[in-house]
Design an enzyme around this catalytic site. Structure first.
Site, PDB file in Angstrom:
ATOM      1  N   ILE A  14      28.485  18.538 -46.756  1.00 19.09           N
ATOM      2  CA  ILE A  14      27.478  18.975 -47.549  1.00 19.09           C
ATOM      3  C   ILE A  14      26.319  19.339 -46.804  1.00 19.09           C
ATOM      4  O   ILE A  14      25.940  18.980 -45.478  1.00 19.09           O
ATOM      5  CB  ILE A  14      27.102  17.554 -48.376  1.00 19.09           C
ATOM      6  CG1 ILE A  14      26.779  16.405 -47.625  1.00 19.09           C
ATOM      7  CG2 ILE A  14      28.206  17.344 -49.562  1.00 19.09           C
ATOM      8  CD1 ILE A  14      26.293  15.173 -48.509  1.00 19.09           C
ATOM      9  N   ASP A  26      31.041  13.239 -45.805  1.00 18.50           N
ATOM     10  CA  ASP A  26      29.648  13.593 -45.021  1.00 18.50           C
ATOM     11  C   ASP A  26      28.549  13.111 -45.814  1.00 18.50           C
ATOM     12  O   ASP A  26      28.690  12.642 -46.834  1.00 18.50           O
ATOM     13  CB  ASP A  26      29.504  15.182 -45.418  1.00 18.50           C
ATOM     14  CG  ASP A  26      28.636  15.999 -44.239  1.00 18.50           C
ATOM     15  OD1 ASP A  26      28.073  15.291 -43.431  1.00 18.50           O
ATOM     16  OD2 ASP A  26      28.504  17.024 -44.297  1.00 18.50           O
ATOM     17  N   ASP A  46      32.583  22.750 -43.164  1.00 15.87           N
ATOM     18  CA  ASP A  46      31.289  22.562 -43.269  1.00 15.87           C
ATOM     19  C   ASP A  46      30.123  23.612 -43.168  1.00 15.87           C
ATOM     20  O   ASP A  46      30.684  24.631 -42.986  1.00 15.87           O
ATOM     21  CB  ASP A  46      30.837  21.415 -42.246  1.00 15.87           C
ATOM     22  CG  ASP A  46      29.590  20.694 -42.392  1.00 15.87           C
ATOM     23  OD1 ASP A  46      29.152  20.335 -43.336  1.00 15.87           O
ATOM     24  OD2 ASP A  46      28.889  20.095 -41.310  1.00 15.87           O
ATOM     25  N   HIS A  78      33.623  18.062 -49.759  1.00 13.21           N
ATOM     26  CA  HIS A  78      33.871  17.888 -48.070  1.00 13.21           C
ATOM     27  C   HIS A  78      32.484  18.153 -47.593  1.00 13.21           C
ATOM     28  O   HIS A  78      31.665  17.381 -47.904  1.00 13.21           O
ATOM     29  CB  HIS A  78      34.763  19.058 -47.769  1.00 13.21           C
ATOM     30  CG  HIS A  78      35.534  18.981 -46.421  1.00 13.21           C
ATOM     31  ND1 HIS A  78      36.507  20.041 -45.901  1.00 13.21           N
ATOM     32  CD2 HIS A  78      35.261  18.140 -45.218  1.00 13.21           C
ATOM     33  CE1 HIS A  78      36.776  19.682 -44.706  1.00 13.21           C
ATOM     34  NE2 HIS A  78      36.271  18.708 -44.486  1.00 13.21           N
ATOM     35  N   ASN A  81      31.435  15.552 -38.089  1.00 12.17           N
ATOM     36  CA  ASN A  81      30.184  16.338 -38.604  1.00 12.17           C
ATOM     37  C   ASN A  81      29.195  16.090 -37.698  1.00 12.17           C
ATOM     38  O   ASN A  81      29.080  14.912 -36.754  1.00 12.17           O
ATOM     39  CB  ASN A  81      29.830  15.629 -40.117  1.00 12.17           C
ATOM     40  CG  ASN A  81      30.594  16.195 -41.027  1.00 12.17           C
ATOM     41  OD1 ASN A  81      30.630  17.473 -41.431  1.00 12.17           O
ATOM     42  ND2 ASN A  81      31.592  15.618 -41.633  1.00 12.17           N
TER      43      ASN A  81
END
Ligand SMILES: *[C@@H]1O[C@H](CO)[C@@H](O)[C@H](O)[C@H]1NC(C)=O
Ligand SMILES: *[C@@H]1O[C@H](CO)[C@@H](O)[C@H](O)[C@H]1NC(C)=O
Length: 355
Positions: A115, A55, A168, A113, A269
């Site tokens: 952010i 990320d 997330d 993972h 993402n």
């Protein structure tokens, strides 16, 4: 004789069901999808990033935070502990530096993972929220970014039974955020079964120190989450439904569905351009290639932009694709001016020019 017939019919029925399940699964995984190369000019690999950049998020001043070293069940592991890098996208040399982390934090088990950054409007303090999976658990770390010495001061670890498989987050306050859970079960065996069944069982949770609640559910593996610049809409990547869900954020932080935007890819993402409101998605072309990793037939990369998502006719553009020979497993795309950063789950990170 009769029993044998019944047995044969049962086997046939079971085979049809299994075949149908495999067909359904291959559709969800986009298992037969191949995409040619559509490259951008002047792409360079970022120095120091060899173990993923799952990320990335870029501040208004061009500083990018990058999470690296994710170990995620079923994907190629990283043999380095997790790190957070900082990159000045405006700078002449595209060299991310590893942020030092305060000593009160366990670096050995750090497995970062998703952010998200929250800038406190009252004093411009930058808080970095990081989804962490020490020993494959699930918790959120909140750090304060300190410019002098390029470091992160660990402030808090947040654990909650509703935050059991967080993928997330999007921060909305100094200690509050929305989070996606990418699994329904917490047990590892059931989790594996779940990734084969891909039922719409996962959700979005709102967390604040006073209140924790499920605010949206029914996702086929809820993945990236982000927010519109005016903070009134939340976007969720519904990865195995090949769609992005748009939700309206109410006063009490409940979410109501507005629409589902089909993207035809497995988007991970979501980053939002703070000026245009455009969504930038790092997507996987084919999940079978991602999970059954074969370096000779690598998983590719794809970047998709969505403009005018709230209008009747959102514009969906495939901005970048690669068959995996340059970049494997893209999971995030973030823009700053004419620069595009593309991060990956376990591979490198690229910086490209958009024109
Ligand atoms: C396959 O997908 C169809 C349509 O989505 C669904 O109706 C059916 O129950 C699924 N079959 C299996 C065996 O999961
Ligand atoms: C899956 O995507 C389609 C198309 O965007 C949408 O109509 C549907 O509601 C989505 N399903 C779920 C379970 O989110």
């Amino acid at each position: 004789m009769g029993k044998l017939v019944i047995f044969s019919v049962a086997i046939a029925a079971f085979s049809v069901l299994l075949g149908e399940r495999l067909l359904n699964m291959s559709k969800r995984y986009l298992a037969f999808r191949e995409v040619g190369n559509q490259h951008l000019p002047n792409c360079v690999a970022l120095k120091n990033i060899e173990h993923g950049s799952e990320d990335i998020t870029i501040l208004g001043n061009g500083l990018a935070f990058i999470s690296s070293g994710l170990n995620y069940p079923g994907l190629p592991p990283s043999d380095e502990p997790g790190k957070i890098f900082l990159l000045d996208v405006k700078g002449p040399q595209l060299k991310p530096v590893e942020l030092r982390i305060s000593r009160n934090f366990d670096l050995e088990s750090f497995n970062p993972h998703g952010i998200s950054v929250f800038t406190d409007p009252s004093d411009d303090t930058v808080y970095l929220f990081v989804v962490n999976h020490p020993q494959f658990g699930s918790q959120i770390e909140i750090f304060k970014y300190v410019e002098e010495g390029a470091s992160l001061v660990h402030l808090k670890t947040i654990k909650h039974e509703l935050l059991h498989s967080v993928n997330d987050i999007t921060a909305v306050g100094v200690e509050s955020f929305f989070a996606t859970n990418d699994h329904y079960f917490s047990n590892n065996l059931l989790k594996t079964l779940e990734i084969l069944l891909l039922m719409p069982w996962t959700n979005v949770v709102y967390y604040s120190p006073n209140e924790v609640k499920v605010v949206s559910e029914g996702y086929h593996f809820a993945n990236g989450i982000n927010m519109s610049p005016d903070q009134r809409h939340i976007y969720v990547a519904n990865i195995f439904n090949h769609s992005v869900e748009v939700l309206e954020r109410k006063e009490d932080n409940t979410l109501t569905p507005v629409k589902s935007v089909p993207v035809g890819s497995l988007c991970d993402n979501i980053e939002v351009d703070s000026e245009t409101g455009d969504l930038w998605l790092g997507c996987h072309i084919n999940a079978k290639k991602l999970f059954l990793f074969d370096p000779k037939d690598p998983p590719g990369s794809e970047v998709i932009r969505i403009q005018n998502i709230l209008s009747d006719q959102p514009v969906i553009t495939q901005v970048y694709t690669d068959d995996g020979h340059v970049l494997m497993g893209s999971s995030v795309a973030a823009v700053y001016g004419e620069k595009l950063l593309i991060g990956t789950v376990f591979h490198k990170a690229l910086c490209c020019d958009l024109k």
